[in-house]
Write an enzyme that holds these catalytic residues in place. Structure first.
Site, mmCIF file in Angstrom:
data_model
loop_
_atom_site.group_PDB
_atom_site.id
_atom_site.type_symbol
_atom_site.label_atom_id
_atom_site.label_comp_id
_atom_site.label_asym_id
_atom_site.label_seq_id
_atom_site.Cartn_x
_atom_site.Cartn_y
_atom_site.Cartn_z
ATOM 1 N N GLU A 336 0.456 -0.845 0.410
ATOM 2 C CA GLU A 336 -0.160 0.161 0.001
ATOM 3 C C GLU A 336 0.782 0.848 0.033
ATOM 4 O OE1 GLU A 336 -1.573 2.657 0.638
ATOM 5 O OE2 GLU A 336 -1.944 2.447 2.890
ATOM 6 N N CYS A 370 -3.056 8.042 3.968
ATOM 7 C CA CYS A 370 -2.045 7.552 2.750
ATOM 8 C C CYS A 370 -4.197 8.299 1.817
ATOM 9 C CB CYS A 370 -2.392 6.271 2.619
ATOM 10 S SG CYS A 370 -0.758 5.926 2.759
#
Length: 585
Positions: A336, A370
């Site tokens: 990720e 994020c």
């Protein structure tokens, strides 16, 4: 990263959320049948059914018991510089390379002293993990699940405020940001991944006539070792990256972020106390390139569980590719890597919702998520009201020490982040296409403080609108209402990322249109809600393109990425003839 945005509850209340949906989604595979399987392939019948729930968030109001306990934990944690060794197979290791973790909001204050593992030490950890894996893999699922259940209880109770204090002081999270991360989300990962494993283990293949043959499936770990490389911004992600592979029968080398070592060390010790055997997870802080070079050179590398930057993940992937002929297994690569997340506003949107959601998404935890909103598209017709609202709300935000419970947010993580983020602010000050509407100031005299900054751009493809900043900088592009579709086309094509995104509108036909237009623009998509806020078990998290491999942490399928299933067929009727019946006609 998963940012929980839940309804707060009083201590002790345990709402059973999302259980029905989870069980419904998995029940189609629950085809368990009784048979006379040999003992080695009988599914573990000790897996008790249970209802699970998302961990409630405590409120920390003045005078509350949780606030008092947390304040005491903060004082204890701040009063010492804790020594943290490398731990391999239960044995403590110290090297000549000493590193310190400091408070981001007071960078002269050292919280932890730890050691970098050199290549030789990492190789020792690999050897230990490879030797431990087959032993751990033989541990019945029921025993593993008891350990995880105990760990979740320890995190929810005895060690909750120790986890929160380490996260607040070490990563500069406010009390609510720590609570939703190092308490609730971490507990959810431990508890819900165990639940998903229980449900998964119920599945057994079709056996058409169990008097003749019996088909079964068992979930093995992957022989070798898993390398878990975790980030600073979510304590919970460290726990998930290291311990979900372990739950599935793997042995792990855990490289924590230098700026989250203390909170990750808390998790490591809680899991040991819960019963995870030595050598299953090895705690190996290290310089990033040294760790990457060493693990990818080992033929026993079975997988990399990664959260971090695109360049680092690309480097690891290239190294694996260049060594592919050496490996016992094809390594699993799960990553990720962040985002350039958007809020797209339609002329029919509710202005107050847009303003409040964007301020929270862009500036909570200094935008170091994020999923944080970093780019925004606003129609001219709504821009005056939205602009006034954003500027007014940004001016109210208090930026300070996390131990001051009135602070909205605190410092960015370290000097590298400070320099990167402020370079974009300086770019905004010097570009004719950019205008700073709020913030734009910063100081690293005591802590790495960057005030929430709002920028307006006339160029929707300026680097400030396309590159990940990972800080409290929001850029707005104002479009003409007549250019709605043209502006929508910019969203999925302007950047390499596709992690999270949100649309705000009351027009249902537009919302249906946007759902299709932005199908590839985000792995987690929000309608009339901010781009942060995914909850384990409710919104499995991850994105495509350069945002990562989209394996959906927090969902029921994530655990399957860390197992090597074995299908088994048992035959009970002897085979006596090699000819088929038609051959005798």
């Amino acid at each position: 990263m998963l940012n929980l945005a839940r309804t707060t509850t009083q201590t002790g209340v345990k709402p059973k959320m999302a259980v029905t949906l989870i069980k419904s989604a998995l029940s189609q595979n629950n085809l368990m049948t009784k048979s006379r399987c040999i003992s080695s392939v009988v599914p573990d019948t000790n897996l008790k059914d249970f209802e699970t729930y998302n961990e409630p968030i405590l409120e920390y109001k003045k005078g509350s018991a949780e606030r008092k306990t947390l304040e005491e934990a903060l004082k204890r944690t701040a009063a010492t510089c804790e020594e943290i060794p490398i731990v391999i197979g239960g044995k403590e290791v110290r090297t000549d390379k000493v590193v310190h973790q400091v408070m981001p909001h007071n960078h002269q204050h050292k919280l932890a002293k730890f050691y970098y593992a050199d290549s030789k030490t990492i190789q020792s950890a690999i050897k230990t993990a490879v030797e431990t894996q087959p032993k751990w893999d033989r541990t019945p699922l029921s025993e593993r699940l008891k350990i995880w259940e105990k760990a979740a209880d320890l995190m929810a109770g005895k060690y909750r405020q120790e986890l929160n204090a380490a996260t607040m002081l070490g990563q500069a999270k406010t009390v609510i940001q720590a609570e939703i991360d190092s308490a609730a989300e971490l507990i959810d990962f431990i508890r819900l991944n165990a639940f998903f494993l229980k449900e998964c283990a119920k599945y057994q293949p079709i056996s058409e006539n169990i008097k003749v043959t019996k088909n079964s499936m068992r979930y093995r770990g992957i022989d070798g070792f898993i390398a878990a490389v975790s980030p600073f911004n979510f304590t919970a992600i460290g726990g998930n990256l290291a311990y979900t592979p372990a739950l599935m029968g793997n042995a792990v080398l855990w490289k924590p972020s230098d700026t989250a070592v203390l909170s990750n060390w808390r998790i490591f010790n809680i899991m040991r106390e819960a019963g995870v055997p030595d050598g299953v997870v090895n705690f190996v802080p290290a310089d990033g390139p040294v760790f990457g070079d060493t693990i990818t050179a080992s033929p026993h590398l079975a997988g990399i569980n990664f959260t971090g930057s695109v360049p680092t993940f690309n480097r690891l992937w290239k190294q694996v590719g260049s060594n592919i002929d050496k490996y016992v297994n094809f390594p699993r690569l799960i990553g990720e890597c962040g985002g350039k997340n958007f809020h797209f506003v339609h002329p029919s949107a509710d202005v107050e919702t847009v303003v409040a959601g964007t301020i929270r998404s862009a500036f909570e935890f200094c935008g170091q998520k994020c999923s944080a909103c970093s780019r925004m598209y606003v129609p001219e017709s709504l821009w005056p009201k939205i602009k006034d609202g954003l500027v007014a709300e940004a001016a109210k935000l208090k930026i300070g020490d996390v131990q001051d419970f009135s602070s909205f947010t605190s410092a960015v993580i370290d000097d590298k982040a400070f320099k990167r983020i402020t370079s974009y602010i300086e770019h905004a000050k010097n570009s004719p296409n950019l205008t700073i509407l709020a913030g734009g100031t910063y100081s690293d005299a005591k802590g790495y403080f960057v005030n929430p900054t709002i920028v307006q751009t006339t160029d929707p493809k300026d680097k400030i609108m396309t590159e990940e900043i990972f800080g409290p900088v929001l850029t707005v592009y104002v479009y003409k209402d007549a250019d709605l579709q043209k502006t929508m086309d910019l969203v999925p094509t302007s950047t390499q990322f596709a992690l999270t995104g949100a649309v705000f509108a009351q027009d249902e036909s537009f919302l249906k249109h946007a759902l299709e237009e932005f199908k590839m623009a985000a792995g987690n998509f929000y309608i009339n809600d901010k781009s942060t806020g995914s909850i384990v078990g409710q919104q499995p998290f991850g994105g495509g393109r350069m945002s990562g491999t989209n394996d959906k942490a927090g969902g029921p399928h994530y655990i399957l990425r860390w197992t090597s299933p074995q299908a088994i067929k048992e035959t009970f009727v002897p085979l006596r003839d090699i000819e088929y019946p038609y051959m005798k006609q």
